[in-house]
Each structure stands twice: as C-alpha cells, then as structure tokens.
Write an enzyme that holds these catalytic residues in place. Structure first.
Site, PDB file in Angstrom:
ATOM      1  N   LYS A  57       0.862  -1.189   0.000  1.00 38.06           N
ATOM      2  CA  LYS A  57       0.000   0.000   0.000  1.00 38.06           C
ATOM      3  C   LYS A  57       0.893   1.232   0.000  1.00 38.06           C
ATOM      4  O   LYS A  57       1.728   1.402   0.877  1.00 38.06           O
ATOM      5  CB  LYS A  57      -0.901   0.000   1.236  1.00 38.06           C
ATOM      6  CG  LYS A  57      -1.676   1.302   1.455  1.00 38.06           C
ATOM      7  CD  LYS A  57      -2.382   1.327   2.804  1.00 38.06           C
ATOM      8  CE  LYS A  57      -2.968   2.708   3.110  1.00 38.06           C
ATOM      9  NZ  LYS A  57      -3.598   2.775   4.442  1.00 38.06           N
ATOM     10  N   ASP A 116      -2.519  10.607   3.381  1.00 36.82           N
ATOM     11  CA  ASP A 116      -3.917  10.228   3.577  1.00 36.82           C
ATOM     12  C   ASP A 116      -4.621  11.265   4.445  1.00 36.82           C
ATOM     13  O   ASP A 116      -4.512  11.241   5.669  1.00 36.82           O
ATOM     14  CB  ASP A 116      -4.008   8.844   4.229  1.00 36.82           C
ATOM     15  CG  ASP A 116      -5.453   8.410   4.437  1.00 36.82           C
ATOM     16  OD1 ASP A 116      -6.338   8.960   3.736  1.00 36.82           O
ATOM     17  OD2 ASP A 116      -5.680   7.530   5.276  1.00 36.82           O
ATOM     18  N   LYS A 120      -9.816  13.248   8.195  1.00 34.68           N
ATOM     19  CA  LYS A 120      -9.290  12.899   9.511  1.00 34.68           C
ATOM     20  C   LYS A 120      -9.245  14.133  10.418  1.00 34.68           C
ATOM     21  O   LYS A 120      -9.208  15.270   9.935  1.00 34.68           O
ATOM     22  CB  LYS A 120      -7.863  12.334   9.373  1.00 34.68           C
ATOM     23  CG  LYS A 120      -7.752  11.010   8.665  1.00 34.68           C
ATOM     24  CD  LYS A 120      -6.297  10.602   8.529  1.00 34.68           C
ATOM     25  CE  LYS A 120      -6.136   9.254   7.837  1.00 34.68           C
ATOM     26  NZ  LYS A 120      -6.619   8.137   8.653  1.00 34.68           N
ATOM     27  N   ASP A 178     -12.050   7.240   4.116  1.00 32.89           N
ATOM     28  CA  ASP A 178     -10.810   7.041   4.868  1.00 32.89           C
ATOM     29  C   ASP A 178     -10.432   5.564   4.972  1.00 32.89           C
ATOM     30  O   ASP A 178      -9.396   5.224   5.523  1.00 32.89           O
ATOM     31  CB  ASP A 178     -10.937   7.657   6.268  1.00 32.89           C
ATOM     32  CG  ASP A 178      -9.588   7.781   6.972  1.00 32.89           C
ATOM     33  OD1 ASP A 178      -8.564   7.845   6.273  1.00 32.89           O
ATOM     34  OD2 ASP A 178      -9.564   7.816   8.214  1.00 32.89           O
ATOM     35  N   ARG A 190      -7.426  -0.379   1.403  1.00 35.72           N
ATOM     36  CA  ARG A 190      -7.946  -1.666   0.915  1.00 35.72           C
ATOM     37  C   ARG A 190      -8.440  -1.566  -0.524  1.00 35.72           C
ATOM     38  O   ARG A 190      -8.402  -2.552  -1.261  1.00 35.72           O
ATOM     39  CB  ARG A 190      -9.049  -2.163   1.854  1.00 35.72           C
ATOM     40  CG  ARG A 190     -10.284  -1.299   1.920  1.00 35.72           C
ATOM     41  CD  ARG A 190     -11.076  -1.484   3.193  1.00 35.72           C
ATOM     42  NE  ARG A 190     -10.379  -0.919   4.344  1.00 35.72           N
ATOM     43  CZ  ARG A 190     -10.834  -0.990   5.594  1.00 35.72           C
ATOM     44  NH1 ARG A 190     -11.984  -1.593   5.861  1.00 35.72           N
ATOM     45  NH2 ARG A 190     -10.144  -0.460   6.585  1.00 35.72           N
TER      46      ARG A 190
END
Length: 516
Positions: free
Chosen positions: A282, A287, A294, A364, A368
């Site tokens: 990954k 992010d 966040k 968020d 995956r």
C-alpha cells in the site's frame, strides 16, 4: 547510502599494529572489547588489554559492571590501554556445560551492533576486537549481522536540516575497524549485511520523506532506480490503469492533483518459468481521509501511510542486490487521498479490476481499495505461488496489538508458519489474527457486492476480509503494519521515525523458503 558509518575488516595482527600507533589528538581512538561474566575476555582481547587489566577491573567493580548482556562500561584514559577510550560490552555468561558440550551461541548480533554503535557515537574512530569470551560462540554471519546493526543504528534522516545539532556529525562518519581471525571468511557476510542495511535505509527514507516531495510519480521514479540492480520495472500511469478497469484504486486518487501510479518490480533469479512470490505494498503517500477527513491532530503522520510500499521497495532492493536465486515480483499501489471537488464521496459505488463492485461507505478506508486492484493485477498477470501484502491499514490493529507485533491475516497455514518463523528469526514479530464467515458478512452491502468498511468492531479483521475477496484461491497473507511501519518505538537498531519494518522479514522469508 551507508554514509553515517564505515566498517572495515582486518586481521588481529593488523588491528593490533594500528593500536600501537600514536593517536590523533583531534580524533581519540576507541577500543571496543566484548566480555562475559566477571570480565572474561577472549585470548587476543586479554592480550591487548593486559597492561590495563587491573585498572579495568577496579573501574568495573566501582560501576558494578558484571558483563551482563545488554550492559556496557566506558573507561577513559585507562593506564596501559592502547586507546584513550575503552568500551567493554557485556555478552552475559556462557551456559554451564557438561562434558564438552558446544559453546552457547550469542543470538542477536544485529542488536549488539546497534548497542555498540550507540556507545561509540557519531564520528568515532574505533577498533572492535571481535574476540568472544570462552564459552560464547558466533554464527557464520555474525560479523555481517553486527555491522548491519551498526549501520542501522547510525541512520539519520536530516536532509532538510540546515544546521546540525550534533557537533560529531561534522567530523564525518563513524569509522570502525573490526578485528578478527579470518577477515576473508566473513567478507561475503559483511557485503550481505551492507546490502540489507541499504535496503532498510531506503525504506526508512521513503517513509520519512514529506508528501510534497514524495508524490506518487516521484515514488515511482525512485523505485525505478532498482533497474540498476537488474530489476525489471514497469510503471503504469492513470490511463493504463483505467484501461485495465482499476476503478477502486483510481477512485482513491481522483481528488489529488498528483495522480496515481502502479509500479511493478520483477526480479527473475530463480528457475525460468517458475511461479514467483509476490509482494504488494500500500502506497498512500498522504492520507487526509478524503471527504471523510481525519482530525487535524497528528495528520502530519499520514505521510507514512505508504510504509507498505516502502517495505516492498526495500525488500526488492535487498533481493536484487544479493542476486537471490528466486523469482519475486513486487507491486506498489501509489496514490494520494485528498478531498477536492473531484474526490469520491461516501455512497459512491466503484467497479474494481476484478469486476466486483464496492460501495464507498468511508473514504478514509482507502488502502484496501488500492490493494484490491493491485492484488487482482499481480494475480492475473503473474500467477504467483503466493502473495503477501503489507499495509498501514487500520488503527484497530494498534488497539489490538500495540506496536510490538504486526497483525497477520492469511488463508494459508503454511504461509503463516513461514512468515512467523522468519519474523522471529530477525525480530520483526507477527501475531496471527482470526478470520471467519461471521466477520465476512459484516462487509456485505445493500447496494453493491461489498462495502469498504464493516464498522467499528473488528475493524482490522473486516478489512482483511475485504482484501481476501480479491485473492481467490491463491495462498495469501495480509500484514497490517500500522503499528510497526511508522512512529514505532526507538530500539537498538532504529532511532528513526520510519522503521523500514518488513524489509528484513521479506528478505528472510525468501532466503529460507523460496531460494534454491
């Protein structure tokens, strides 16, 4: 890349001749000697320090230094010593033996190398007498492991500091002569340790870099430098990924101006046509959480959300640098998750490369989605014998395991055993987590084949079940390294925020189970 420490092997006689030379006043000499219980030394070490033995014994008694493993004693200006500074490093007591049993092997020379480097300090000029006390033995690669620990301890990420705090840094790197009976017999292990140190430091640097520097295209460029080692590199841009149907991965990146890349690294050192072992990392270079943004506190740490891709890059470096006799392919899914007007929204539905559809419940839960398409790609294109993904995937794994263990999820008992043994061997520990149909149901969606999060409970497990839906029957393991890949506790061999965790694990796995 090994700029902070230099290690050189020399025979005992040459090192002792060096110790007899006058010291440079600007760079006082350090002598390192390993001791066991009650200051027991090897024969050569005892000979070198014979004129200082009485003073060292008094100093040890005053400091209550017994030679216990993990302890040390620094003695300055000891009368009769051939160096202004003598450091005694404790290895502990040999086991009581009965009737000529083999000497007790000292197990962790990597940690020993890190401990010793810490005691010597930046800029030191040192001679290490690699002469173990009677009753303590060493493995064939012990010297290389010792140097590996020293190199890793000396690593610093200070590229962006315009003023250095440590005056010793201005004196140049730590220079260490390792004296031993058979330097030539240890040169291969020393070289091997150097390659592995470079690989871990490459991963650390990638994790430490700020996201305004390490964009997906820049990460891809740096990974492409592995071509110098004989790695075949292919970089897929957004157009190529769109043509392959990678809407899950591209959906994460669509709010970022930096774009996305998929990097494929192939090392073909094994039998021609043999199925490769595959690693998938990954690589979310930053992010923000996307629309599901966040909290501001510690968001800066999300520059490290690509630690899985960094570990895969480092592992491929290590494997290629030592010309491993194995076929290995590494895939890096590189994106940035940002919240602009083009960003995907909660409630969106995307179609993955596999054809399965995904309801986006939380933007968020993006890693995956990246792994889904990257795993589909490597399985369809390379038919690997097994695939392992590494990802800083969930905060839930920190709640479960803290920062001592990586969470291991797998559909293969054999792969679980191999990874666990490899991790135990080098000190990167894994803990197998449960999986089962009841957890899998939690990611079923009312509107698509699945949703990208199963809610708060069992968050790491439902994330693993999401990934498992894209691997089919291929032996697969998912390593959730959120607790170990970045911001992990300082150790004997790591004083950096980026740990480079996973590089040595994957390298050891290949060495022990996929070569030859």
């Amino acid at each position: 890349m090994l700029v902070n420490a230099k290690y050189e092997l020399q025979p005992f006689d040459a090192a002792e001749a060096l110790l007899r030379q006058p010291e440079d006043a600007a760079h006082p000499r350090t002598l390192v000697v390993f001791v066991g219980r009650d200051l027991a030394m090897g024969e050569r070490a005892a000979s070198v320090l014979k004129d200082a033995a009485a003073h060292l014994s008094r100093a040890a008694a005053a400091a209550k230094f017994k030679g216990k493993s993990g302890t040390s004693l620094e003695v300055l200006a000891a009368p009769g010593a051939p160096a202004s500074r003598v450091i005694l490093i404790g290895l502990g007591a040999a086991e009581e033996t009965d009737g000529g049993e083999a000497a007790k092997p000292f197990e962790d020379f990597v940690a020993l190398g890190g401990q010793t480097a810490a005691k010597m300090g930046a800029g030191a000029r040192a001679v290490v007498l690699f002469d173990l006390p009677e009753g303590i033995s060493a493995a064939h690669d012990s010297v290389g492991q010792f140097a590996l620990g020293g190199w890793l301890r000396a690593y610093k990420f200070d590229h962006y500091k315009t003023k250095k705090k440590d005056e010793a840094d201005r004196d140049g790197p730590m220079e260490v002569v390792v004296a031993l009976a058979d330097p030539d017999g240890h040169s291969a292990a020393m070289s091997d340790g150097g390659h592995l140190a470079e690989a871990v430091m490459l991963a650390r640097t990638l994790v430490n870099e700020p996201a305004n520097v390490l964009t997906p295209p820049e990460f891809a460029r740096r990974a492409s430098e592995l071509m110098k080692l004989g790695v075949e590199v292919e970089v897929l841009d957004e157009k190529a990924m769109s043509e392959l149907g990678m809407r899950a991965l591209l959906g994460v990146a669509q709010g970022s101006e930096a774009g996305a890349r998929l990097v494929v690294l192939r090392w073909s050192g094994g039998a021609q046509g043999a199925a490769p072992l595959a690693f998938v990392g990954k690589g979310v270079v930053f992010d923000s959480g996307g629309i599901s943004i966040k909290p501001a506190a510690s968001m800066e740490d999300m520059k490290g959300d690509m630690a899985g891709a960094a570990a895969v890059t480092g592992a491929m470096y290590a494997i290629a640098a030592r010309k491993a006799k194995a076929n290995v392919v590494g895939v890096l899914g590189l994106v940035e998750n940002m919240p602009d007007g083009k960003a995907q929204r909660p409630g969106d539905i995307v179609k993955s490369m596999s054809g399965q559809t995904i309801e986006i419940v939380n933007t968020d839960a993006e890693g995956r989605l990246v792994l889904a398409d990257a795993l589909t790609y490597v399985i369809e294109k390379h038919q690997p014998a097994a695939v392992i993904d590494l990802a800083t995937l969930t905060g839930a794994i920190l709640v479960a395991l803290g920062q001592e263990y990586c969470g291991l999820f797998t559909n293969s008992d054999e792969l679980a055993e191999r990874l666990t043994k490899s991790g135990n061997h080098i000190g990167e520990k894994l803990w197998r987590m449960p999986m089962g149909p009841a957890y899998d149901k939690l990611i079923d969606s009312k509107f698509a084949d699945m949703k990208n999060t199963g809610g708060r409970h069992a968050g790491s497990i439902t994330a693993a079940h999401f990934i498992q839906r894209f691997v089919g029957k291929t032996p697969w393991a998912h390593l959730d390294i959120a607790g170990t890949g970045m911001g992990s506790p300082m150790s004997d061999t790591n004083q950096s925020w980026g740990a480079g965790w996973g590089v040595r694990l994957l390298d050891r796995l290949v060495r022990d189970y996929y070569e030859g």
